[in-house]
Design an enzyme around this catalytic site. Structure first.
Site, PDB file in Angstrom:
ATOM      1  N   TRP A  54      18.491   5.070  12.781  1.00  0.00           N
ATOM      2  CA  TRP A  54      18.821   6.477  13.079  1.00  0.00           C
ATOM      3  C   TRP A  54      20.234   6.812  12.626  1.00  0.00           C
ATOM      4  O   TRP A  54      21.159   6.033  12.826  1.00  0.00           O
ATOM      5  CB  TRP A  54      18.720   6.678  14.594  1.00  0.00           C
ATOM      6  N   ASN A  56      23.007  10.408  12.723  1.00  0.00           N
ATOM      7  CA  ASN A  56      23.196  11.849  12.933  1.00  0.00           C
ATOM      8  C   ASN A  56      24.546  12.301  12.389  1.00  0.00           C
ATOM      9  O   ASN A  56      24.826  12.001  11.209  1.00  0.00           O
ATOM     10  CB  ASN A  56      22.877  12.298  14.371  1.00  0.00           C
ATOM     11  N   ASP A  57      25.352  12.959  13.147  1.00  0.00           N
ATOM     12  CA  ASP A  57      26.511  13.710  12.638  1.00  0.00           C
ATOM     13  C   ASP A  57      27.398  12.949  11.641  1.00  0.00           C
ATOM     14  O   ASP A  57      27.747  11.792  11.896  1.00  0.00           O
ATOM     15  CB  ASP A  57      27.437  14.106  13.786  1.00  0.00           C
ATOM     16  N   TRP A  81      17.837   8.056  18.530  1.00  0.00           N
ATOM     17  CA  TRP A  81      19.247   8.116  18.920  1.00  0.00           C
ATOM     18  C   TRP A  81      19.540   7.098  20.034  1.00  0.00           C
ATOM     19  O   TRP A  81      18.741   6.921  20.946  1.00  0.00           O
ATOM     20  CB  TRP A  81      19.572   9.536  19.398  1.00  0.00           C
ATOM     21  N   TRP A 116      31.142   8.594  20.059  1.00  0.00           N
ATOM     22  CA  TRP A 116      30.522   9.826  19.577  1.00  0.00           C
ATOM     23  C   TRP A 116      31.418  10.510  18.538  1.00  0.00           C
ATOM     24  O   TRP A 116      32.414   9.955  18.110  1.00  0.00           O
ATOM     25  CB  TRP A 116      30.202  10.736  20.762  1.00  0.00           C
ATOM     26  N   ASP A 183      33.841  15.970  20.729  1.00  0.00           N
ATOM     27  CA  ASP A 183      33.860  16.267  19.300  1.00  0.00           C
ATOM     28  C   ASP A 183      35.165  16.901  18.800  1.00  0.00           C
ATOM     29  O   ASP A 183      35.169  18.054  18.318  1.00  0.00           O
ATOM     30  CB  ASP A 183      32.666  17.160  18.906  1.00  0.00           C
ATOM     31  N   GLU A 237      29.155  22.118  20.260  1.00  0.00           N
ATOM     32  CA  GLU A 237      29.318  20.765  19.736  1.00  0.00           C
ATOM     33  C   GLU A 237      30.026  20.857  18.386  1.00  0.00           C
ATOM     34  O   GLU A 237      29.953  21.884  17.692  1.00  0.00           O
ATOM     35  CB  GLU A 237      27.958  20.087  19.566  1.00  0.00           C
TER      36      GLU A 237
END
Ligand code: DQQ
Length: 569
Positions: A54, A56-57, A81, A116, A183, A237
């Protein structure tokens, strides 16, 4: 007790979803499941993705000592995730990428439950610093600082977390909700010599970009007011805040301000799962952002991409003097299919981004480096009339891995349907898909078309008459993209700020096995779609231009290329 209840649920409902507040779905029982399927028709040829698992960002993108760095949220153990770390790849051209070891992973109390999203800032001494969100032992979101172990290493392989971490945290005194505080952006330097950074936040349903200031990048103090906030928008976010020049395509460093500068605030709305942006003025004295128009009517707020695209982030490329946008493109397949293929998520092709000459919106265009992958060019030499109802195959390119540019001239406005009242463009696109004949439209491309046309992904224009003016709708219709109906087949759409009586309607689509990134109006709107054809895969895929309108249109230009495979990870 809670854990055993989850296990019982997991036995009966293998894809049992647990939603932790305001972020990704959590499939506890699938977080560490790996797959090694050899049948991989949907892996991309030139979009960024790691070999498995996986993602993501995009995190902390930057250019440093001749290399582009891409960090990204990554689960090293599975295709959903979880177990989140910062994976790391480097590139000389934003297209070919080499993997490095994980850069930031849980190792101190302030990030022991996850590392994160966050951003990099190049400090005045030329060295980078990364601010990122860590999840502490109490599952609270806090902000941490990491610096390179050896700043003379262009690969920036190792990162050291400072002992003072966390450098920003929710406390009883500041009243910040510890599950809505994450973030950090790239910082900017004010004239007073203090850095500023934004952190995404919400209180009740008010989304906020909290502002923190620091003199030394280590000690941060929350400002009295957020830079900006908006009621009813929910959690913000991955905020991003950057200057753009009012009459130039050149990008500038995040700290630049002055008379020819406008500012952009982008937020990824967790409730909507889309990236929205506002253009406005940054009042550096009051440390406030004043948008030209705010979030009052969410339907009219501009988006980077009207398809699948989220948690994006920009950085300033100081050598090529441009601002580059990176964004995460999630899957549209089911979790079961993601587990089977063993991976989930890709990064969109990096886009240069600048303010349109109207000052009203941004323009995005795939970085020029992508053109190095173009091969076997084909070009339709003369202006071709595409008769009402006609479809022509574009041959000579590998249709599953291609770059296509086409422009249409459509001037028979008499025939355009009248749109009496404004409608949500996405709803309009799903009502009037590619098979619905109209006055002036649909015309565009059929990508990933199977020979029998049982499958295709259509990207097309449709022109309406609205308040006696032409109104251009652009759609990306996935409803027939796959015989596998377990996929998310949402049709996307947007109106375009283009006047077809003065300019041709241009479309560029980057087609890559399971993704179609379409740039319309020379980059004034973008729609990204994820699709999983079952018949139109690899060499079986075909490409067409079509016009299913009642009126003829002209193709004024058609150029297409097969795309070579990029060297990625
Ligand atoms: N993804 C990260 C968060 C961020 C979210 C966690 C956005 O930091 O808010 O993986 O996709």
């Amino acid at each position: 007790m809670a854990v055993s209840r989850i296990c019982v649920l997991a036995i009966f409902f293998p894809f049992f979803v647990l939603n932790i507040e305001a972020t990704h779905h959590v499939y506890r029982n699938l977080q560490s499941v790996s797959s090694s399927s050899s049948n991989q028709p949907y892996r991309t040829g030139y979009h960024f993705q790691p070999p498995k698992n996986w993602i993501n960002d995009p995190n902390g993108p930057m250019r440093y000592k001749g290399l582009y760095h891409l960090f990204y949220q990554y689960n090293p153990k599975g295709a959903v995730w979880g177990n989140i770390v910062w994976a790391h790849s480097v590139s000389k051209d934003l297209i070919n990428w080499s993997p490095l070891n994980q850069a930031i992973f849980p190792s101190q109390p302030s990030d022991i439950n996850g590392c994160w999203s966050g951003s990099a800032t190049i400090l005045p001494d030329g060295k980078p610093a990364i601010l990122y969100t860590g999840i502490n032992p109490n599952n609270q979101q806090v902000q941490n600082l990491a610096i390179p172990k050896n700043a003379s290493d262009p690969f920036l392989k190792e990162w050291v977390k400072i002992p003072q971490n966390p450098v920003m945290a929710p406390t009883r005194a500041n009243g910040i909700n510890s599950s809505s505080f994450r973030d950090p952006t790239t910082a900017w330097l004010g004239k007073d010599g203090h850095y500023r950074v934004l952190i995404g936040n919400k209180r009740d349903t008010t989304g906020k970009a909290l502002l923190y200031r620091s003199k030394d990048f280590v000690h941060w103090i929350e400002a009295k007011h957020p830079l900006y906030s908006a009621k009813g928008t929910g959690m913000w976010e991955c905020p991003d805040f950057f200057p753009v020049l009012s009459k130039s395509m050149f990008g500038v460093d995040t700290s630049v301000d002055g008379p020819f500068v406008r500012h952009v605030l982008k937020v990824s709305l967790d409730d909507k799962k889309h990236d929205y942006y506002l253009i406005g003025t940054y009042d550096s004295k009051k440390d406030k952002f004043i948008p030209d128009t705010g979030f009052q009517n969410i339907d009219s707020v501009l988006r980077y991409d009207y398809g699948k695209y989220y948690a994006s982030k920009t950085f300033f490329d100081d050598v090529k003097k441009r601002r580059i946008l990176l964004g995460w493109v999630n899957e549209s397949s089911s979790v079961a299919d993601d587990i089977k293929k063993g991976w989930s998520g890709i990064q969109a092709i990096p886009r240069a981004i600048w303010l349109h000459k109207s000052g009203k919106q941004l323009v995005q265009w795939p970085v020029v480096e992508i053109e190095k992958l173009r091969a076997n060019p084909i070009s339709w030499p003369t202006i071709k009339v595409l008769k009402a109802g006609q479809r022509l195959q574009v041959t000579g390119v590998t249709a599953a891995q291609a770059d296509v540019e086409v422009s249409f001239e459509a001037k028979e406005f008499k025939k355009a349907e009248v749109l009496d009242y404004w409608m949500d463009p996405q709803v309009l696109c799903s009502k009037k898909g590619a098979t619905v004949t109209g006055g002036l439209g649909p015309f565009g491309l059929l990508a990933f078309a199977s020979k029998d046309l049982k499958e295709y992904t259509s990207v097309f224009f449709r022109i309406f008459k609205h308040q006696n003016k032409p109104l251009v709708l652009f759609c990306s219709d996935q409803s027939r993209s796959s015989l596998n109906k377990n996929n998310d087949l949402t049709t996307y759409g947007t109106f375009l700020d283009v006047d077809p009586s003065h300019e041709n309607l241009s479309l560029r689509s980057l087609i890559d096995h399971s993704v179609v990134e379409s740039f319309e109006g020379e980059g004034r709107a973008v729609i990204t779609a994820r699709v999983y054809p079952t018949l139109a895969i690899s060499d079986e895929a075909q490409l067409y231009v079509f016009n299913y309108a009642d009126a003829d249109v002209k193709i004024t230009r058609l150029n297409a290329w097969s795309m070579k495979k990029a060297r990625i990870n």
